[in-house]
Design a protein around this motif. Structure first.
Motif, PDB file in Angstrom:
ATOM      1  N   PHE A  88       0.846  -1.185   0.000  1.00  0.00           N
ATOM      2  CA  PHE A  88       0.000   0.000   0.000  1.00  0.00           C
ATOM      3  C   PHE A  88       0.892   1.250   0.000  1.00  0.00           C
ATOM      4  N   PRO A  89       0.625   2.223  -0.876  1.00  0.00           N
ATOM      5  CA  PRO A  89       1.463   3.435  -0.899  1.00  0.00           C
ATOM      6  C   PRO A  89       1.517   4.155   0.438  1.00  0.00           C
ATOM      7  N   SER A  90       0.450   4.059   1.234  1.00  0.00           N
ATOM      8  CA  SER A  90       0.418   4.763   2.513  1.00  0.00           C
ATOM      9  C   SER A  90       1.408   4.188   3.517  1.00  0.00           C
ATOM     10  N   LEU A  91       1.934   2.980   3.262  1.00  0.00           N
ATOM     11  CA  LEU A  91       2.873   2.365   4.202  1.00  0.00           C
ATOM     12  C   LEU A  91       4.320   2.744   3.923  1.00  0.00           C
ATOM     13  N   VAL A  92       4.590   3.395   2.792  1.00  0.00           N
ATOM     14  CA  VAL A  92       5.956   3.818   2.468  1.00  0.00           C
ATOM     15  C   VAL A  92       6.198   5.194   3.081  1.00  0.00           C
ATOM     16  N   LYS A  93       7.124   5.255   3.998  1.00  0.00           N
ATOM     17  CA  LYS A  93       7.402   6.504   4.705  1.00  0.00           C
ATOM     18  C   LYS A  93       8.157   7.467   3.799  1.00  0.00           C
ATOM     19  N   ARG A  94       7.689   8.714   3.753  1.00  0.00           N
ATOM     20  CA  ARG A  94       8.370   9.728   2.960  1.00  0.00           C
ATOM     21  C   ARG A  94       9.650  10.166   3.675  1.00  0.00           C
ATOM     22  N   SER A  95      10.741  10.201   2.925  1.00  0.00           N
ATOM     23  CA  SER A  95      12.030  10.599   3.496  1.00  0.00           C
ATOM     24  C   SER A  95      12.844  11.340   2.440  1.00  0.00           C
ATOM     25  N   LYS A  96      14.010  11.821   2.838  1.00  0.00           N
ATOM     26  CA  LYS A  96      14.851  12.587   1.907  1.00  0.00           C
ATOM     27  C   LYS A  96      15.354  11.719   0.769  1.00  0.00           C
TER      28      LYS A  96
END
Length: 296
Positions: free
Chosen positions: A176-184
């Protein structure tokens, strides 16, 4: 040696609840009351009923000042400019490729938005258009960056960086895209002998360690004839199963969580990580280590 086959009754199924401990965010279900206070504003994924703010989708509560919204756990990818994605070429069209990026519409990768072999910066000619299928063809996997978002929600991609391009040998995992944490950074060269690309669109690419990213990722080179050693293949398979375990428990995916899950999974063989009890055990131990890290 015959392989063991495990068959379990429905009453013996393992509870894979996301609420591994109280530190993990609460999951709201459709119709569940979020708050009864009137000073909050209604955001996406919510509706008002008899003075109460309720969830219209299953997801996690997010609050910005007085605005409350619910981010769904299961949803299509909504791209933003600058996102790193992993996609699959679905069609070769005139001056562009169509790419499946797990969104509602196929994304577009223009011929003018890629680096030609050799890194030449020049105007694209008719000859380049005729050779498009030699660069990328249907079924190829690529890493790219979102360059623009059209009014209908479709995405425009580019690979004008040596870290983007065609992907070679490896394993693709869809979450699920919502499970990928946004980071640098979403390109991680893990110290366990493998590299991971965490696409914001929920497509995760696992491959052998990238020593020189300019040669291994950028452009249109594929290492399909190279023989990957058995130990590296097992490492890739273990990382894949660890990601599946974290995904099953709705845990956020980033380099630290994947690395901790890998370390906690070493007491199991790679096939054993597909057993529900082992998946839950790895997820619980990983969540415990992450909570200890936050406390420290």
């Amino acid at each position: 040696m015959p392989h063991k086959i495990q068959i379990r009754l429905a009453s013996q199924r393992v509870n894979t609840s996301v609420s591994l401990n109280q530190r993990y965010p609460k999951i709201f279900t459709p119709g569940e009351t979020i708050t009864a206070q009137n000073e909050f504003m209604r955001g996406h994924g919510t509706y008002e009923d008899k003075g109460e703010l309720k969830a219209s989708v299953a997801g996690v509560r997010e609050q910005v000042n007085n605005l409350i919204s619910v981010r769904p756990l299961k949803s299509r990818y909504n791209g933003e400019i600058g996102d790193v994605i992993v996609g699959r070429i679905t069609e070769v069209q005139q001056k562009r490729w169509k790419v499946d990026t797990n969104s509602r519409l196929d994304s577009a990768l223009l011929l003018s938005s890629v680096n030609l072999p050799g890194g030449e910066l020049r105007r694209r000619s008719v000859e380049d258009q005729h050779m498009m299928r030699q660069f990328l063809q249907e079924g190829d996997l690529i890493s790219a960056e979102v360059q623009n978002v059209f009014s209908d929600g479709a995405l425009s991609l580019h690979t004008r960086s040596l870290r983007y391009g065609k992907l070679g040998q490896g394993v693709l995992v869809k979450v699920f895209p919502s499970l990928v944490k946004r980071s640098k950074t979403h390109f991680h060269n893990l110290p366990i002998g493998a590299s991971v690309i965490l696409g914001n669109n929920g497509f995760i690419w696992i491959c052998t360690s990238i020593i020189n990213s300019e040669e291994s990722v950028g452009g249109f080179i594929q290492n399909l004839e190279e023989v990957v050693p058995r130990q590296e293949r097992e490492t890739i398979g273990r990382i894949r199963n660890c990601i599946a375990a974290l995904t099953q428990s709705k845990m956020m995916l980033y380099d630290t969580s994947i690395l901790y899950a890998y370390e906690e999974s070493l007491k199991y063989s790679v096939p054993e990580l597909l057993i529900p009890e082992a998946m839950v055990d790895v997820a619980i131990l990983t969540q415990h280590r992450l909570s200890m890290l936050e406390v420290a």
